[in-house]
Design an enzyme around this catalytic site. Structure first.
Site, PDB file in Angstrom:
ATOM      1  N   TYR A 166      -6.757  63.334  -9.733  1.00  4.81           N
ATOM      2  CA  TYR A 166      -6.046  62.312  -8.958  1.00  4.81           C
ATOM      3  C   TYR A 166      -6.955  61.120  -8.689  1.00  4.81           C
ATOM      4  CZ  TYR A 166      -3.909  60.001  -4.940  1.00  4.81           C
ATOM      5  OH  TYR A 166      -3.398  59.052  -4.078  1.00  4.81           O
ATOM      6  N   LYS A 177      -6.569  57.140  -9.919  1.00  6.96           N
ATOM      7  CA  LYS A 177      -6.518  56.003  -8.988  1.00  6.96           C
ATOM      8  C   LYS A 177      -7.592  54.966  -9.325  1.00  6.96           C
ATOM      9  CE  LYS A 177      -3.248  56.644  -8.012  1.00  6.96           C
ATOM     10  NZ  LYS A 177      -2.010  55.857  -7.786  1.00  6.96           N
TER      11      LYS A 177
END
Length: 250
Positions: A146, A150
């Site tokens: 994740y 990002k």
């Protein structure tokens, strides 16, 4: 009045972003993953376009269906996954939804005046591993994947700013917001999570009239150094083009 598309806007930060924009008098289009979510959208005054960002075919169809906008806010995303999962395209889900999908939409939709890409403060610990973007070889770690996605979102925003100087392309960390994704222990209220991207999308404030920047709470911050690295940006664009068959033109 601006025409604005907010992806992933049937709940959470996306829905709050759309609601704030509507209150300011803008023409807002919501985006839902599927028809069920579209039917349950909480802003009946706003039309909804549908497309699952975990499918390249649906993402490309969404780009064709959505039309032209003054602003596109790439809000949709998924959090850390407990195990590595592949989509219908055989791609790792976190990377496809969080990074590849906004790339495809950016490449295929008419160029807006402003683009806003949502990231996370966890981009600071992200790694731009261009040799294994999808965790095909290294051990799976959901929160790291994740964080990586990002960071790549910020690199994408900066790459678009460089390639399209006539478009204002920025990245926003909305903070740790109490939503389904952020969880009940998050520190910030929902309106705070939307306010900065609404400002960047619509304000005439000179501080918002910038490109290639990373913001939190209207403050211009320094992102992970890798996001500014042209080799990382170009490598990401090349990888996304190879996976999607779609190229961002200059």
């Amino acid at each position: 009045m601006a025409r604005v598309l907010v992806t992933g806007s049937t709940d959470g930060i996306g829905l709050e972003t759309a609601a704030q924009l509507l209150r300011l008098g803008h023409d807002v289009v919501l985006h839902a993953r599927d028809e069920a979510r579209a039917a349950a959208a909480g802003l009946p005054a706003a039309p909804v376009v549908v497309g699952d960002l975990a499918s390249l075919a649906e993402t490309k169809a969404l780009a064709a269906q959505a039309g032209a906008f003054d602003v596109v806010i790439h809000n949709a995303g998924i959090g850390g996954q407990d195990e590595r999962r592949e989509t219908v395209d055989g791609l790792e889900r976190t990377f496809q939804v969080n990074t590849l999908a906004p790339y495809v939409l950016t490449a295929l939709m008419p160029r807006p005046a402003r683009l806003v890409y949502l990231t996370s403060g966890l981009e600071s610990v992200g790694v731009a591993d261009l040799t294994d973007l999808q965790y095909e070889r290294k051990p799976w770690h959901g929160m790291q994947a994740y964080s990586d996605s990002k960071l790549l979102d910020v690199a994408l925003a900066f790459a678009v700013a460089r390639l399209w100087p006539q478009v204002r392309s920025t990245a926003v960390d909305p903070g740790w917001i109490r939503t389904k994704l952020g969880g009940p222990n998050a520190t910030d209220d929902l309106p705070e999570g939307a306010e900065t991207q609404v400002w960047l999308a619509t304000a005439d404030d000179p501080a918002a009239a910038v490109t290639g920047r990373y913001f939190k709470r209207r403050t211009d911050l320094k992102a992970n150094p890798a996001a500014y690295d042209r080799a990382v940006q170009d490598g990401l664009l090349a990888a996304c083009e190879a996976l999607s068959g779609v190229r961002i033109t200059t």
